[in-house]
Write a protein that holds these residues in place. Structure first.
Motif, PDB file in Angstrom:
ATOM      1  N   TRP A 288      -8.448  47.280  -8.804  1.00  0.00           N
ATOM      2  CA  TRP A 288      -9.149  46.051  -8.419  1.00  0.00           C
ATOM      3  C   TRP A 288      -8.947  44.928  -9.439  1.00  0.00           C
ATOM      4  O   TRP A 288      -8.821  43.755  -9.063  1.00  0.00           O
ATOM      5  CB  TRP A 288     -10.642  46.330  -8.250  1.00  0.00           C
ATOM      6  N   ALA A 289      -8.883  45.260 -10.706  1.00  0.00           N
ATOM      7  CA  ALA A 289      -8.866  44.237 -11.751  1.00  0.00           C
ATOM      8  C   ALA A 289      -7.543  43.473 -11.788  1.00  0.00           C
ATOM      9  O   ALA A 289      -6.462  44.068 -11.745  1.00  0.00           O
ATOM     10  CB  ALA A 289      -9.110  44.891 -13.108  1.00  0.00           C
ATOM     11  N   ILE A 316      -3.697  40.372  -4.882  1.00  0.00           N
ATOM     12  CA  ILE A 316      -5.012  39.725  -4.921  1.00  0.00           C
ATOM     13  C   ILE A 316      -4.864  38.277  -4.466  1.00  0.00           C
ATOM     14  O   ILE A 316      -4.119  37.497  -5.058  1.00  0.00           O
ATOM     15  CB  ILE A 316      -5.598  39.737  -6.348  1.00  0.00           C
ATOM     16  N   GLY A 317      -5.581  37.913  -3.401  1.00  0.00           N
ATOM     17  CA  GLY A 317      -5.609  36.517  -2.978  1.00  0.00           C
ATOM     18  C   GLY A 317      -4.308  35.999  -2.412  1.00  0.00           C
ATOM     19  O   GLY A 317      -3.966  34.837  -2.638  1.00  0.00           O
ATOM     20  N   GLN A 318      -3.585  36.814  -1.655  1.00  0.00           N
ATOM     21  CA  GLN A 318      -2.365  36.333  -0.995  1.00  0.00           C
ATOM     22  C   GLN A 318      -2.785  35.679   0.323  1.00  0.00           C
ATOM     23  O   GLN A 318      -2.858  36.308   1.364  1.00  0.00           O
ATOM     24  CB  GLN A 318      -1.385  37.481  -0.742  1.00  0.00           C
ATOM     25  N   ASN A 328     -10.380  36.314  -3.148  1.00  0.00           N
ATOM     26  CA  ASN A 328     -10.825  37.484  -3.905  1.00  0.00           C
ATOM     27  C   ASN A 328     -10.612  38.778  -3.118  1.00  0.00           C
ATOM     28  O   ASN A 328     -11.275  39.781  -3.353  1.00  0.00           O
ATOM     29  CB  ASN A 328     -12.304  37.352  -4.278  1.00  0.00           C
ATOM     30  N   VAL A 329      -9.650  38.742  -2.195  1.00  0.00           N
ATOM     31  CA  VAL A 329      -9.347  39.896  -1.346  1.00  0.00           C
ATOM     32  C   VAL A 329      -8.197  40.690  -1.959  1.00  0.00           C
ATOM     33  O   VAL A 329      -7.305  40.132  -2.594  1.00  0.00           O
ATOM     34  CB  VAL A 329      -8.987  39.417   0.081  1.00  0.00           C
ATOM     35  N   ARG A 330      -8.223  42.014  -1.769  1.00  0.00           N
ATOM     36  CA  ARG A 330      -7.139  42.888  -2.217  1.00  0.00           C
ATOM     37  C   ARG A 330      -6.448  43.478  -0.999  1.00  0.00           C
ATOM     38  O   ARG A 330      -7.088  43.738   0.030  1.00  0.00           O
ATOM     39  CB  ARG A 330      -7.674  44.038  -3.076  1.00  0.00           C
ATOM     40  N   GLY A 331      -5.140  43.731  -1.131  1.00  0.00           N
ATOM     41  CA  GLY A 331      -4.422  44.334  -0.020  1.00  0.00           C
ATOM     42  C   GLY A 331      -2.932  44.392  -0.252  1.00  0.00           C
ATOM     43  O   GLY A 331      -2.445  44.203  -1.370  1.00  0.00           O
ATOM     44  N   HIS A 332      -2.190  44.628   0.824  1.00  0.00           N
ATOM     45  CA  HIS A 332      -0.731  44.723   0.730  1.00  0.00           C
ATOM     46  C   HIS A 332      -0.127  44.577   2.119  1.00  0.00           C
ATOM     47  O   HIS A 332      -0.761  44.883   3.125  1.00  0.00           O
ATOM     48  CB  HIS A 332      -0.310  46.063   0.130  1.00  0.00           C
ATOM     49  N   THR A 336       7.697  46.448   7.902  1.00  0.00           N
ATOM     50  CA  THR A 336       7.747  46.793   9.321  1.00  0.00           C
ATOM     51  C   THR A 336       6.735  46.029  10.160  1.00  0.00           C
ATOM     52  O   THR A 336       6.759  46.107  11.395  1.00  0.00           O
ATOM     53  CB  THR A 336       7.503  48.295   9.507  1.00  0.00           C
ATOM     54  N   GLY A 337       5.824  45.299   9.501  1.00  0.00           N
ATOM     55  CA  GLY A 337       4.821  44.530  10.229  1.00  0.00           C
ATOM     56  C   GLY A 337       3.421  45.081  10.086  1.00  0.00           C
ATOM     57  O   GLY A 337       2.600  44.981  11.000  1.00  0.00           O
ATOM     58  N   THR A 338       3.143  45.654   8.924  1.00  0.00           N
ATOM     59  CA  THR A 338       1.842  46.265   8.663  1.00  0.00           C
ATOM     60  C   THR A 338       1.119  45.520   7.555  1.00  0.00           C
ATOM     61  O   THR A 338       1.745  44.806   6.769  1.00  0.00           O
ATOM     62  CB  THR A 338       2.007  47.736   8.248  1.00  0.00           C
ATOM     63  N   SER A 339      -0.184  45.712   7.470  1.00  0.00           N
ATOM     64  CA  SER A 339      -0.936  45.171   6.332  1.00  0.00           C
ATOM     65  C   SER A 339      -2.318  45.792   6.271  1.00  0.00           C
ATOM     66  O   SER A 339      -2.845  46.287   7.265  1.00  0.00           O
ATOM     67  CB  SER A 339      -1.056  43.639   6.391  1.00  0.00           C
ATOM     68  N   LEU A 340      -2.869  45.748   5.079  1.00  0.00           N
ATOM     69  CA  LEU A 340      -4.223  46.229   4.776  1.00  0.00           C
ATOM     70  C   LEU A 340      -4.862  45.208   3.873  1.00  0.00           C
ATOM     71  O   LEU A 340      -4.208  44.677   2.968  1.00  0.00           O
ATOM     72  CB  LEU A 340      -4.126  47.594   4.077  1.00  0.00           C
ATOM     73  N   GLN A 341      -6.124  44.897   4.107  1.00  0.00           N
ATOM     74  CA  GLN A 341      -6.854  44.029   3.183  1.00  0.00           C
ATOM     75  C   GLN A 341      -8.326  44.392   3.179  1.00  0.00           C
ATOM     76  O   GLN A 341      -8.863  44.892   4.173  1.00  0.00           O
ATOM     77  CB  GLN A 341      -6.665  42.559   3.542  1.00  0.00           C
ATOM     78  N   THR A 342      -8.963  44.150   2.023  1.00  0.00           N
ATOM     79  CA  THR A 342     -10.378  44.474   1.904  1.00  0.00           C
ATOM     80  C   THR A 342     -11.067  43.499   0.963  1.00  0.00           C
ATOM     81  O   THR A 342     -10.482  43.048  -0.022  1.00  0.00           O
ATOM     82  CB  THR A 342     -10.558  45.937   1.436  1.00  0.00           C
TER      83      THR A 342
END
Length: 398
Positions: A288-289, A316-318, A328-332, A336-342
């Protein structure tokens, strides 16, 4: 299910499906730990094993159990796996790699650390292509009517990893942020060397099983349970379905740190939620940091192609993927057209799965979809910042 959120999400997916951005997609959204949306659109493939178009009425619909190639979203599970070895004392984030890897004992490579690898500041190039010419040579000697390559023709993983470790740096460690699959696969080589345990087993035992993800995330998937990605002609692989799209991960037997995992939307959402909830050093702190100010120098925290910071794993923050509320969101993302954010502040997690590279990586794509999806979720849940929503959404780069 929250009807307002579902309607907003479905409208975006239906629009992109109609434009040919993908053949199928799945989305899962949670708010404060409660899943409020799980929906799927489209079909698993629009062409068959011969590359011929599948009729609209003959397509296999995407369902809740459908598996998608996560591509680079795999890096989040990889980072967690590597950091579990740090937690247990087998690895050290700031120890030079050369202490354990002979290939990193000369020149500028002596300065590279695991922290560099996980933050893409090692100086390594974006990719390692040492496999490419040998593969093309192999293909040149195959009969013209040979069937597609179902698996990598290389059976010596140790030799492949040795070639990877010989990759020269493109710049000095800590000089630039350069997104690098080669860096994550080097971390994988380090982990395998130190533990003597195959990568798939490390990821399963140290990440998927402890986080309760083993039923929904795994390396590879049955073809019939998966959406198709590219119809590959350059490397003789044919229609890719249940087989990793990323060529380097495929050469490594489908088990890479940069790519290789397949999963459902619910499984990916569970990974996002594990990161949001935190707990312990790995999820609560290390993943997270922010790290780029430390790695590149003060004032360069967002010195990346689209202005995002980076932790040990997540971006962070893309904003072009996380939307206008995403500072202040984290993810990737995944190619192939996928993503995760929290988002810990808003209590929102979003998992998006598409096959935007089907049947070709040069198709209509999903430009802007990730950011617009995030905006729609924040607005529909009443958690959008009105001032942030006045800003133009940055262009999507993927």
């Amino acid at each position: 299910m929250n009807t307002t959120v579902e309607q907003s999400v479905r409208a975006l997916l239906d629009e992109r499906l109609a434009l040919g951005g993908f053949s199928g997609a799945a989305v899962a959204v949670s708010v404060d730990g409660e899943t409020v949306v799980e929906l799927e659109v489209g079909v698993k493939a629009s062409v068959d094993a011969n590359g011929d178009r599948v009729g609209a009425d003959a397509g296999e619909p995407v369902t809740r159990d459908t598996r998608f190639d996560l591509a680079s979203v795999t890096k989040l599970a990889s980072a967690h796996t590597i950091l579990s070895l740090v937690r247990d004392g087998a690895l050290d984030l700031d120890e030079p790699l050369g202490v354990k890897l002979p290939a990193y004992r000369a020149g500028a490579k002596k300065q590279v650390t695991l922290r560099h690898l996980l933050t893409h500041t090692s100086g390594l190039p974006a990719s390692w292509h040492g496999w490419e010419q040998p593969l093309l040579d192999h293909l040149a000697h195959r009969p013209a009517d040979a069937p597609p390559l179902a698996a990598t023709p290389f059976d010596d993983r140790e030799a492949l990893l040795a070639g990877l470790l010989e990759t020269p740096l493109a710049s000095a460690p800590g000089e630039h942020f350069r997104y690098s699959d080669a860096g994550y696969n080097t971390a994988m080589a380090l982990a395998e060397s130190v533990t003597g345990v195959p990568w798939e087993r490390l990821v399963t035992e140290r990440t998927l099983r402890p986080l309760g993800l083993e039923a929904d995330l795994a390396f590879g998937a049955p073809a019939e349970a998966s959406v198709a990605t590219e119809y590959d002609t350059r490397f003789g692989r044919g229609l890719l379905r249940g087989v990793v799209h990323d060529e380097t991960a495929w050469v490594f037997g489908g088990r890479g740190a940069s790519a290789g995992l397949f999963g459902t939307a619910a499984g990916l959402l569970a990974l996002a939620e594990a990161l949001r909830v935190g707990g312990g050093e790995i999820l609560g702190e290390w993943m997270w940091a922010p790290q780029l100010g430390r790695m590149l120098g003060a004032g360069r925290e967002r010195d990346t192609p689209s202005g995002y910071d980076h932790s040990l794993g997540p971006r962070i923050g893309q904003l072009n993927m996380m939307g206008r509320n995403g500072w202040n969101v984290r993810g990737h993302t995944g190619f192939t057209g996928t993503s995760l954010q929290t988002d810990r502040d808003a209590g929102i997690s979003i998992a998006l799965l598409t096959n935007r590279v089907h049947p070709s990586r040069h198709g209509a794509g999903i430009s802007g979809l990730r950011g617009m999806l995030a905006d729609a979720v924040y607005v529909a849940t009443g958690r959008a910042d009105p001032e942030a929503m006045k800003n133009p959404l940055p262009p999507e780069l993927w």
